[in-house]
Design an enzyme around this catalytic site. Structure first.
Site, PDB file in Angstrom:
ATOM      1  N   CYS A  99       6.684  12.929   1.923  1.00 24.02           N
ATOM      2  CA  CYS A  99       7.784  13.257   2.824  1.00 24.02           C
ATOM      3  C   CYS A  99       8.249  14.679   2.504  1.00 24.02           C
ATOM      4  O   CYS A  99       8.358  15.066   1.338  1.00 24.02           O
ATOM      5  CB  CYS A  99       8.908  12.251   2.603  1.00 24.02           C
ATOM      6  SG  CYS A  99      10.418  12.647   3.489  1.00 24.02           S
ATOM      7  N   GLU A 124       0.824  -1.215   0.000  1.00 24.56           N
ATOM      8  CA  GLU A 124       0.000   0.000   0.000  1.00 24.56           C
ATOM      9  C   GLU A 124       0.858   1.266   0.000  1.00 24.56           C
ATOM     10  O   GLU A 124       0.836   2.065   0.936  1.00 24.56           O
ATOM     11  CB  GLU A 124      -0.960  -0.004   1.179  1.00 24.56           C
ATOM     12  CG  GLU A 124      -1.957  -1.136   1.097  1.00 24.56           C
ATOM     13  CD  GLU A 124      -3.094  -1.038   2.115  1.00 24.56           C
ATOM     14  OE1 GLU A 124      -2.923  -0.366   3.147  1.00 24.56           O
ATOM     15  OE2 GLU A 124      -4.153  -1.629   1.852  1.00 24.56           O
ATOM     16  N   GLU A 168      -6.333  -8.124  -0.863  1.00 27.44           N
ATOM     17  CA  GLU A 168      -6.716  -8.231   0.550  1.00 27.44           C
ATOM     18  C   GLU A 168      -8.202  -7.968   0.685  1.00 27.44           C
ATOM     19  O   GLU A 168      -8.751  -7.084   0.011  1.00 27.44           O
ATOM     20  CB  GLU A 168      -5.996  -7.170   1.395  1.00 27.44           C
ATOM     21  CG  GLU A 168      -4.521  -7.354   1.574  1.00 27.44           C
ATOM     22  CD  GLU A 168      -3.929  -6.253   2.457  1.00 27.44           C
ATOM     23  OE1 GLU A 168      -4.664  -5.636   3.258  1.00 27.44           O
ATOM     24  OE2 GLU A 168      -2.729  -5.983   2.319  1.00 27.44           O
ATOM     25  N   CYS A 204      11.205  16.096   3.497  1.00 26.20           N
ATOM     26  CA  CYS A 204      12.625  16.254   3.840  1.00 26.20           C
ATOM     27  C   CYS A 204      13.334  17.068   2.750  1.00 26.20           C
ATOM     28  O   CYS A 204      12.811  17.244   1.652  1.00 26.20           O
ATOM     29  CB  CYS A 204      13.272  14.880   4.013  1.00 26.20           C
ATOM     30  SG  CYS A 204      13.700  14.071   2.467  1.00 26.20           S
TER      31      CYS A 204
END
Ligand code: GLA
Ligand code: ZN
Length: 681
Positions: free
Chosen positions: A163, A158, A311, A165
Site C-alpha cells: 500500500c 494469503e 488449499e 498511502c
C-alpha cells in the site's frame, strides 16, 4: 535427526481432510447445508476451514455481531467429530467499513486509493483497520476458544500486496530510521550520490525510484515486515483469549513479494495453498519439481516440522489462462506429493462450489450438481479413504542431508539489478538444481541463507548474488568441517545493501571457492557455450555439455580446474572448479550447464559426500521417490509425473503397499500419473 512431531491438532492424530467451506453463502437454503454434512461423511471429510471471508456475516453493521450461524455450524461440526480451521476475516471487509473509513483501503503506487472492491485490498498500517481486526478477532477468540470443534486458527487469507498511502510511507520512514539511524548512513548504504539522489530529509524518501536498488530492496523488506507486524497484531488479538490453539496463515509457495522466513517464527504450524497443473505439457517436470521445492520449503520453515496443505483444487482452477481438468489419478498424485514432502493435512479450495461470483467455475468437492455422483467427488472420497490408512505417517519427517538455498532477498536483489541480462532466471536456476536432486530421490531441505546448515552434507546455493553479513563465514565453516558446497555463476557479487563487493568476486567467498570471477558474459536464449570436462578429473566426469545464459570468466587461484569452456574468446578458460578447503570441497560452476551435466555432476557429488537417497536405485524419467521417517517407521513415496506408466526398481528392500496391504518386492509398477505409499518392512 528424524523425529516425531505432534499432530497439527493435538487431540486429533489423523490427516485433516476437508477445506474451505462457506455455508454463510447458503444460509437461505438449509437443505444444502444438511447435504453438505451428509456428503462430508461419504467423502471422508473431517475438517472445514470456515469464516475466511465472513466478516459481513459476523458484523453486518459496525459493532453489531451475529455469531448465531457460526455457533450452529461449529456445534454441528463438533457433534460430527469434525475439526474447524477457523479464520480471522481480515482478507475482505464489509462495505460499511470502506465507506465510513476510506483509510482502510489500499493505495496504488500512483497515489490513487482503490475503491471498495474484490478482497485483499486493505492497508496493513491503517490504525482503523487494525482496530477493527483486533475487535473481530478478539470476539471470535473469546467466543470459540474452548469450542470442541476448534482445531486451528487460520489468520486472514494469503497475506500479500503493498500500500502506498501516507500512513504506509510514514511507517516506512520510521522503519528506515530504525535500520540506519542517520540519513548519512542511509545515503551511504543506498549509494545515493549516484544521479544526485542524496536525500536531505527523511520525508523525501518514496519507494518509487527503481534506480536506487538499496531503496527498492528496503521497501520490499519493509512490506514483508509490515505484513508480519499486521499478522502479529491479529495473533495478539486471538491470544488475549486463547493461548493454546495453533495459529497458521496460508502462504503461497515461492510468492516473490513476501519473504516467508520472517513469518515462520510467529506461527505454530506452516500452511500453504498449492495449485499445480499436471497436464501433458513440455515443461511439466520442471513444474512438478517446483511444486516439490515449495513443499520442502514449507517443511523446512519450521525445522522439518510437518505442514498443512491448506488449499488445493480437487479439480480445475479458474484463474489460469487454461484451466484443464485433473485427469483420473492426478488428485491422488498431488495429495501424495504434498504428504511425501511433509504435509500432515490435505485440504481443498473449496468444499462446495459457490453458485455465483468469481469462483463459480473453480473446482470443488461438491459440484453444482450437488450429489456424490461426480467423478471428482468419488476421487476425493478415495483420497479420504487412503488418508485413513496413513495415520502412522503423521509426525514423521524427511531425513534431508542436502540443503538448497533459495533466498528471497537474494531473489529481489538479483532480479532488480540492471544487467548483465534482464531476465536472470534465478527461480529457474534453483529449479534446475533442485530437479536434478529430486529426480534422483534425494531428500532436500530448502532454506534461506540465514538458516543453519546443521546436519547437511551437501549445500547447494545457486546464484547467491547477495551475501548478507555472516553468511560467507558460515559457508566457510561448513566446508572447513567437511561439507560439500556448490556455488554457481553470479555468486558473491553484492552485500545486504546491494553494494558490490570491492576486491573481486565472489567477494567474501573468494577464499573458500579458491577462484576469482573477473567478468560475466551472458548469452541470448538460443545461444550456448560448451562445458568441456578435463581428462582424468577427480569426479570421473567425461564429455561435453551445453552451458547457457551466464558464462562467468573465472581464474582458478587455489582451486583445481575440472572443466573449461569450449567456445568463444574465452575457450580453454575454467568453467568448473573445485577447491579443497579444510576437510571439505567447494565447487564453482561458472555457466548454466544443461540438465544431463547436472545429473552426472550430482551423481558424483552425492556418492563422494555419502548422501543417502530415498531409494538407491536409478529412477525412471518423470518419477521421484521421497521418504518420511521418524527413525523407526519408514515410508517410501513413489510419484509418476508423466502420463505414461513407469516401473521402479526397489533394490533389495521389502515393502508393504499401505493402502492395499500388498507386499511389494523387487519392482513397483506405476500407472501414468500414478502414485503409491510403501512402508518399509
Ligand atoms: C486462493 C485463495 C482462495 C481461492 C483460491 C482459488 O488460494 O486463498 O480463497 O481464491 O485461491 O484457487
Ligand atoms: Zn497504507
Amino acid at each position: 535427526m528424524p523425529r516425531s512431531y505432534p499432530p497439527v491438532v493435538e487431540r486429533f492424530p489423523h490427516f485433516l481432510h476437508g477445506g474451505d467451506y462457506n455455508p454463510d453463502q447458503w444460509l437461505h437454503m438449509p437443505e444444502i447445508i444438511d447435504e453438505d454434512f451428509r456428503l462430508a461423511k461419504l467423502a471422508r471429510v473431517n475438517s472445514f476451514s470456515v469464516g475466511i471471508f465472513s466478516w459481513m456475516g459476523l458484523e453486518p453493521e459496525e459493532g453489531v455481531f451475529t455469531f448465531d450461524w457460526l455457533d450452529r455450524l461449529l456445534d454441528r461440526m463438533a457433534k460430527e467429530n469434525m475439526v474447524a480451521v477457523l479464520a480471522t476475516p481480515s482478507g475482505a471487509r464489509p462495505a460499511w467499513m470502506s465507506f465510513k473509513y476510506p483509510e482502510v483501503l489500499r493505495v496504488r503506487p500512483d497515489g490513487i486509493r482503490n475503491r471498495h472492491n474484490a478482497r485483499h485490498n486493505h492497508c496493513m498500517t491503517s490504525p482503523v483497520y487494525r482496530e477493527k481486526v483486533g475487535i473481530i478477532n478478539g470476539k471470535l477468540a473469546e467466543r470459540y476458544h474452548d469450542h470442541p470443534a476448534l482445531g486451528v486458527w487460520h489468520l486472514s487469507n494469503e497475506y500479500g500486496g503493498e500500500c502506498h498511502c501516507p500512513l504506509c510511507y510514514a511507517a516506512f520512514r520510521e522503519w528506515l530510521k530504525q535500520r540506519y539511524g542517520t540519513l548519512d548512513a542511509l545515503n551511504e548504504a543506498w549509494w545515493s550520490a549516484f544521479w544526485s539522489h542524496r536525500y536531505s530529509d527523511w520525508d523525501q524518501i518514496e519507494p518509487q525510484d527503481g534506480s536506487v536498488h538499496g531503496l527498492m530492496l528496503d521497501w520490499m523488506r519493509f512490506v514483508t515486515d509490515q505484513t508480519v507486524d499486521f499478522m502479529k497484531h491479529e495473533i495478539a488479538a486471538l491470544r488475549q483469549f486463547d493461548t493454546k490453539t495453533p495459529c497458521t496463515t496460508n502462504m503461497m509457495g515461492t510468492f516473490k513479494p513476501l519473504n516467508y522466513w520472517r513469518f515462520a517464527p510467529e506461527l505454530d504450524v506452516i500452511s500453504w495453498d498449492c495449485y499445480p497443473s499436471y497436464h501433458d505439457r513440455p515443461n511439466q517436470l520442471d513444474h512438478a519439481a517446483h511444486i516439490s521445492l515449495c513443499h520442502d520449503l514449507n517443511r523446512s520453515m519450521r525445522g522439518g516440522q510437518p505442514f498443512m496443505l491448506m488449499e488445493s483444487s480437487p479439480s480445475a482452477q479458474n484463474w489460469q489462462e487454461i484451466n484443464k481438468l485433473k485427469s483420473p489419478g492426478v488428485l491422488k498424485l498431488v495429495s501424495l506429493q504434498a504428504i511425501a514432502h511433509g504435509a500432515d493435512t490435505i485440504q481443498y479450495f473449496q468444499y462446495r462450489k459457490s453458485r455465483g461470483s468469481a469462483e463459480k467455475f473453480h473446482g470443488a468437492v461438491i459440484d453444482h450438481e450437488g450429489t456424490e455422483k461426480p467423478r471428482v467427488f468419488r476421487e476425493v472420497a478415495e483420497v479420504g479413504q487412503m488418508l485413513e490408512k496413513l495415520d502412522d505417517v503423521i509426525g514423521t519427517t524427511v531425513p534431508a542431508e542436502t540443503a538448497l538455498i533459495f533466498d528471497w532477498e537474494n531473489w529481489w536483489a538479483v532480479e532488480e539489478a540492471r544487467g548483465p541480462r534482464r531476465d536472470k532466471q534465478y527461480m529457474a536456476t534453483c529449479i534446475d538444481h533442485y530437479r536434478t536432486l529430486w529426480s534422483k530421490g534425494v531428500p532436500v531441505k530448502v532454506i534461506d541463507s540465514e538458516q543453519p546448515f546443521d546436519g547437511c552434507k551437501l549445500l547447494v546455493a545457486p546464484m547467491l548474488y547477495m551475501l548478507r553479513p555472516g553468511v560467507a563465514s558460515r559457508i566457510a565453516e561448513f566446508v572447513q568441517k567437511g561439507g560439500t558446497f556448490v556455488a554457481t555463476y553470479l555468486t558473491g557479487i553484492a552485500d545486504e545493501s546491494d553494494l558490490c563487493f570491492l576486491g573481486g568476486w565472489p567477494g567474501p567467498l573468494r577464499e573458500v571457492l579458491g577462484i576469482w570471477a573477473e567478468e560475466i558474459d551472458v548469452l541470448y536464449d538460443d545461444e550456448a557455450n560448451t562445458v568441456v570436462l578435463q581428462h582424468g578429473n577427480p569426479l570421473g566426469l567425461t564429455g561435453e555439455f551445453a552451458g547457457r545464459t551466464f558464462c562467468d570468466q573465472i581464474h582458478a587461484e587455489t582451486a583445481q580446474v575440472l572443466a573449461t569452456y569450449g567456445q568463444s574468446f574465452y575457450a580453454g578458460s575454467p568453467c568448473l572448479t573445485v577447491n579443497e578447503f579444510g576437510s571439505g570441497k567447494a565447487y564453482y560452476l561458472a555457466t548454466r550447464a544443461e540438465q544431463s551435466f547436472l545429473s552426472s555432476f550430482y551423481d558424483a557429488l552425492l556418492q563422494q559426500a555419502g548422501v543417502s537417497k530415498a531409494l538407491e536405485t536409478e529412477l525412471p524419467e518423470g518419477v521421484t521417490a521421497q521418504v518420511r521417517t521418524d527413525g523407526d517407521k519408514e515410508f517410501l513415496f513413489l510419484l509418476n509425473f508423466l502420463a505414461s506408466p513407469a516401473e521402479v526398481c526397489l533394490g533389495d528392500g521389502s515393502y508393504v503397499e499401505v493402502v492395499s496391504g500388498d507386499t511389494v518386492k523387487g519392482k513397483a509398477q506405476l500407472d501414468g500419473h500414478g502414485s503409491m505409499v510403501l512402508r518399509k518392512v
